[in-house]
Design an enzyme around this catalytic site. Structure first.
Site, PDB file in Angstrom:
ATOM      1  N   ARG A   1       7.307   4.033   7.330  1.00 25.88           N
ATOM      2  CA  ARG A   1       6.399   4.721   8.264  1.00 25.88           C
ATOM      3  C   ARG A   1       7.089   4.975   9.612  1.00 25.88           C
ATOM      4  NH1 ARG A   1       0.861   6.378   8.791  1.00 25.88           N
ATOM      5  NH2 ARG A   1       0.339   5.847   6.662  1.00 25.88           N
TER       6      ARG A   1
ATOM      7  N   GLU B   1      -5.669   3.805  14.075  1.00 25.96           N
ATOM      8  CA  GLU B   1      -4.334   3.543  14.605  1.00 25.96           C
ATOM      9  C   GLU B   1      -3.780   4.606  15.560  1.00 25.96           C
ATOM     10  OE1 GLU B   1      -3.216   3.072  10.410  1.00 25.96           O
ATOM     11  OE2 GLU B   1      -1.848   1.518  11.105  1.00 25.96           O
TER      12      GLU B   1
HETATM   13  N1  MTE Z   1     -10.411  -2.055  15.859  1.00 28.06           N
HETATM   14  C1  MTE Z   1     -10.895  -3.292  16.085  1.00 28.06           C
HETATM   15  N2  MTE Z   1     -11.918  -3.445  16.946  1.00 28.06           N
HETATM   16  N3  MTE Z   1     -10.364  -4.395  15.459  1.00 28.06           N
HETATM   17  C2  MTE Z   1      -9.300  -4.279  14.594  1.00 28.06           C
HETATM   18  O1  MTE Z   1      -8.842  -5.271  14.035  1.00 28.06           O
HETATM   19  N4  MTE Z   1      -7.700  -2.756  13.495  1.00 28.06           N
HETATM   20  C3  MTE Z   1      -6.995  -1.464  13.567  1.00 28.06           C
HETATM   21  C4  MTE Z   1      -7.993  -0.324  13.729  1.00 28.06           C
HETATM   22  N5  MTE Z   1      -8.947  -0.617  14.769  1.00 28.06           N
HETATM   23  C5  MTE Z   1      -8.767  -2.973  14.345  1.00 28.06           C
HETATM   24  C6  MTE Z   1      -9.387  -1.875  15.000  1.00 28.06           C
HETATM   25  C7  MTE Z   1      -6.155  -1.184  12.413  1.00 28.06           C
HETATM   26  S1  MTE Z   1      -4.620  -1.860  12.344  1.00 28.06           S
HETATM   27  C8  MTE Z   1      -6.558  -0.340  11.412  1.00 28.06           C
HETATM   28  S2  MTE Z   1      -5.530   0.063  10.139  1.00 28.06           S
HETATM   29  C9  MTE Z   1      -7.913   0.240  11.384  1.00 28.06           C
HETATM   30  O2  MTE Z   1      -8.692  -0.167  12.494  1.00 28.06           O
HETATM   31  C10 MTE Z   1      -8.595  -0.178  10.096  1.00 28.06           C
HETATM   32  O3  MTE Z   1      -9.902   0.274  10.021  1.00 28.06           O
HETATM   33  P1  MTE Z   1     -10.304   1.758   9.586  1.00 28.06           P
HETATM   34  O4  MTE Z   1      -9.421   2.158   8.452  1.00 28.06           O
HETATM   35  O5  MTE Z   1     -11.720   1.626   9.192  1.00 28.06           O
HETATM   36  O6  MTE Z   1     -10.097   2.618  10.792  1.00 28.06           O
HETATM   37 MO1  MOS Z   2      -3.657  -1.442  10.051  1.00 28.13          MO
HETATM   38  S1  MOS Z   2      -1.765  -1.976  10.646  1.00 28.13           S
HETATM   39  O1  MOS Z   2      -2.993  -0.427   8.776  1.00 28.13           O
HETATM   40  O2  MOS Z   2      -4.136  -2.858   9.252  1.00 28.13           O
END
Ligand code: MTE
Ligand code: MOS
Length: 779
Positions: free
Chosen positions: A325, A728
């Site tokens: 990535r 992300e």
């Molecule tokens: N937001 C919050 N509040 N807490 C989290 O742990 N993780 C992030 C993001 N936003 C996270 C977050 C990461 S690494 C990812 S991959 C995505 O949320 C995962 O959730 P989604 O696929 O539903 O967006």
């Molecule tokens: Mo998010 S690093 O893909 O959990």
């Protein structure tokens, strides 16, 4: 139901439809303390507490281990080592190289060597200290440079590219080379790693795990216990943050808790304290970034060679995909006709690094954003001009280094819109004018872009399942394979189901994720939680809706297309039936009101052996302008103003998305400014608590932080209601803070040299860079 005034008069619409701002379903519980995390669950009275004892050496053979005194200590009920594992001593996601307990060899400081279960955590911890462990120290590789030199890697170097970089570089009118370092990052989720296991009949076990990946925890617990997968159930209502740190690592703690539970027949809990969590768990990969870039007099890149090297730590974990990535994002929004990207994945005797928001993308992207500024400085141009001429665009300039065509490029439009709304040009001139008059305080400004690919690049992971029940009173039970970590996935998927049934969202019960309801799920990761689970839940809801429609058409003797769902009612011709009434009638009519749903992402494919294909369904875009003020005497700085324009397509929930943008940006800012991981020469992490590791606090939030969603946003791909992922991508908007700091540092040397900063740009790093540009300006 809410009433809404329109030109056509008052219409009612359901509460919590898609595209509506709606608060997080647990927001009030998060702040009041009513949200239940695993450590809040009532503890059964015979429950055991587990402490995992850790290796004191980065690389050593264990020549003897005497645990007699540990076993005899007060309160200890059982001690487990590699020898007590009935199944396999491995908790790796796929490579088979993550032993649960060291078996004769330790490869990082913090590696679990045995676990103690006792009646209290204090007793378990005290007992562990009584162990007699003899080590024979072996040479340890603890840095990127040492591992690179020794050729120590978790897999062979990977290469991606197009055109002929070498020839293009030689023919380039201008050429620059450089090298810098990008630091790692601890996840610092508020809720640390935790697992609670309850023994069930016949050797089965029910595990509550703070995990983004319940199916993998289930699979690995079964693997360790030597049972079929169906003997293990894994459940998670919510995590207090995951950020990628709970994608693979929770299996280790779940397996220890499950082993103790099955062995003793007593419930068992393992909760790491902050120091142990930081020492034992992997982090964002730190990188060394080297480049050789050729460009014309406009700053357009004509050829580029990039070499990235990352510290993967002791095992494979997810490092291949993370480093892939980084390569996928080495271009960011810029077309590279002739490019070669090399990526070294280094094995070191430090904790195994893992997923972290952006999954390697931020490291790759920061590299080229810095190069843009280097080129601009070399040519005496505004970095924004250099970015503009390098953007993807037009048929001859739309192929990525991995062979995917960029079909949804809105980066040029975003850049123009933000440059105007944030008054970039006027403010850049203002910064220069301020600096001319201010000898010690210097300002800097930068505009950076984000293009982030959405989908798991491992194609088979792009699938999801859901389970929906409609009860006879019309209330709905919603379940899917996604997990909630604060990102708002659950409320978004509930909105999708509410919209489909046309009922208020509060009639839908959001439920804990469990492997017993939806099997074989992927991690909630790669930002694709709502893309995948939203679609799976929609599929399930549509099946039930089709059955209800058919039932109503038959019962009221009308064509199916005369049955519509609207405003908590079902309309059959002109007859209005409350949704709940139809549900009861359908139940009495013996109609199944439960369905599973499934979704798999279309169009994607990838040939990893050639690094070519279409790994992503689409891209997310964003842009940010940051302005900072630095004190050149101390290296301290303040982020004064940030303007963000981010595309979330047709947002499922703009309130949640703005929260994700703000949180992601601030977390990215922490990574690039204050969060510094320091390992000593022995490979021991010296920054393992908030006293020495500084994440952004409320007071670090820029005083002016303007966040706008891109109003024209609409996904060109047929994603759930044309929305885009958001988890992300905003993280990388923080690159603008880093480059604004570099711009301010350059001002300290009257812009004669550009500051090459290493990340994080701590005040110490800034001060060093200030001294360096001042020295060079004098020569
Ligand atoms: N937001 C919050 N509040 N807490 C989290 O742990 N993780 C992030 C993001 N936003 C996270 C977050 C990461 S690494 C990812 S991959 C995505 O949320 C995962 O959730 P989604 O696929 O539903 O967006
Ligand atoms: Mo998010 S690093 O893909 O959990």
């Amino acid at each position: 139901m809410v009433e809404r005034e329109t030109e056509a008069g008052t219409v009612s619409e359901i509460k919590g439809a898609v595209h509506k701002e709606l608060k997080h379903d647990s927001a009030h519980k998060h702040v009041s303390g009513d949200a239940i995390y695993i450590d809040d669950m009532p503890e059964p009275k015979d429950m055991l507490h587990i402490y995992a004892a850790m290796s004191e050496h980065a690389h050593a053979r264990i020549t003897a281990m005497d645990l007699g005194a540990v076993k005899a200590a007060k309160g200890v009920v059982c001690v487990i080592t590699a020898e007590d594992i009935p199944g396999h001593n491995d908790v790796s996601p796929f490579a088979g190289d993550d032993p649960l307990f060291a078996d004769g060899l330790v490869e990082y400081i913090g590696q679990p060597i045995f676990a103690v279960a006792a009646t209290s955590i204090e007793a378990a911890r005290a007992a562990a200290k009584l162990a007699q462990v003899d080590y024979e120290a072996l040479p340890a590789l603890t840095t990127i440079d040492a591992a690179l030199e020794a050729g120590s890697a978790i897999e062979p170097m990977q290469t991606m590219g197009q055109g002929n970089a070498t020839a293009a570089l030689e023919a380039s009118p201008n050429r620059l080379t450089g090298s810098f370092r990008i630091g790692g990052q601890d996840h610092f989720y508020l809720e640390g790693q935790i697992a609670f296991a309850k023994p069930e009949e016949d050797g089965d076990v029910h595990v509550f795990s703070s995990t983004q990946h319940p199916s993998e925890v289930q699979h690995l617990v079964a693997h360790v216990l030597g049972t079929p997968t169906n003997a293990v159930t894994v459940e998670v209502r919510r995590m207090g943050g995951g950020f990628g740190g709970k994608e693979t690592h929770p299996a280790m703690f779940a397996a220890m808790a499950a082993l103790v539970a099955v062995k003793t027949g007593r419930p068992a809990k393992l909760r790491l304290d902050r120091d142990d969590d930081m020492i034992m768990t992997g982090k964002r990969h730190d990188f060394r970034y080297d480049y050789d870039v050729g460009f014309d007099d406009e700053g357009r890149i004509t050829g580029m060679a990039i070499e990235m090297a990352s510290r993967c730590g002791r095992s494979t974990d997810l490092s291949p995909a993370i480093n892939d990535r980084a390569m996928f994002h080495a271009d960011n929004c810029y077309y590279l006709s002739d490019v070669e990207i090399k990526s070294h994945r280094l094995k070191t005797h430090t904790v195994s690094n893992t997923a972290f928001r952006g999954f390697g993308g931020p490291q790759g992207m920061l590299g080229i954003e810095c190069v843009m500024d280097e080129i601009a400085h070399h040519l005496g141009k505004d970095p924004l001009q250099v970015r503009r001429v390098n953007l993807y665009g037009g048929e001859s300039r739309n192929t990525t280094p991995f062979g995917m065509t960029v079909e949804d490029n809105i980066a040029p439009a975003l850049l123009d819109a933000l440059a105007e709304s944030a008054e970039y040009e006027r403010r850049r001139a203002g910064v220069r004018a301020f600096n001319a008059k201010s000898p010690y305080l210097k300002k800097g400004i930068a505009l950076t872009l984000v293009k982030f690919g959405i989908s798991f690049t491992t194609t088979h992971l792009n699938q999801a399942g859901a389970l929906v029940h409609v009860y006879a009173d019309g209330s709905v039970h919603l379940n899917h394979g996604g997990t909630e970590m604060g990102q708002g996935l659950f409320v978004k998927v509930a909105q999708v189901v509410a919209e489909e049934f046309q009922i208020d969202v509060d009639r839908i019960k959001i439920t804990a994720t469990t492997t017993a309801k939806v099997p074989n799920t992927s991690a909630t990761a790669a930002s694709s939680g709502s893309d995948l689970n939203g679609m799976a839940a929609l599929d399930a809801a549509r099946k039930i809706k089709a059955r209800l429609t058919e039932f109503a058409a038959k019962k009221y003797d009308c064509p199916k297309d005369r049955v519509t769902f609207r405003n908590n009612n079902v309309y059959v011709e002109n007859k209005e039936i409350p949704f709940a009434d139809l549900a009861r009638e359908a139940y009495l009519g013996r109609v199944s009101l439960s369905a599973t749903g499934f979704y798999k992402t279309p169009k994607i494919h990838y040939d990893r052996s050639r690094h070519k294909g279409r790994p992503f369904l689409y891209f997310c875009y964003g842009a940010a302008v940051s302005e900072v003020l630095i004190d050149t005497l101390t290296g301290e700085y303040k982020v004064e103003r940030v303007d963000i324009l981010h595309d979330t397509g047709r947002s499922l929930n703009p309130a949640i998305d703005k929260g994700q943008i703000e949180g992601g940006f601030i977390q990215g800012m922490g990574w690039l400014t204050t969060e510094e991981l320091v390992y000593d020469e022995d490979g021991r992490l010296r920054t393992h608590a908030p006293s020495t590791y500084k994440i952004p606090a409320c007071s670090d939030r820029p005083e002016h932080l303007n966040i706008e969603l891109y109003k024209k946003g609409r996904n060109v791909e047929a994603t759930i209601h044309r929305s885009k992922a958001v988890g992300e991508p905003p993280f990388m908007l923080a690159n603008s803070v880093f480059l604004a700091i570099a711009d301010a540092v350059s001002a300290a040397g009257d812009y004669k040299t550009r500051a090459t900063l290493n990340a994080p740009a701590t005040p110490e790093e800034v001060l060093k860079a200030v001294m360096s540009v001042k020295r060079q300006a004098k020569n």
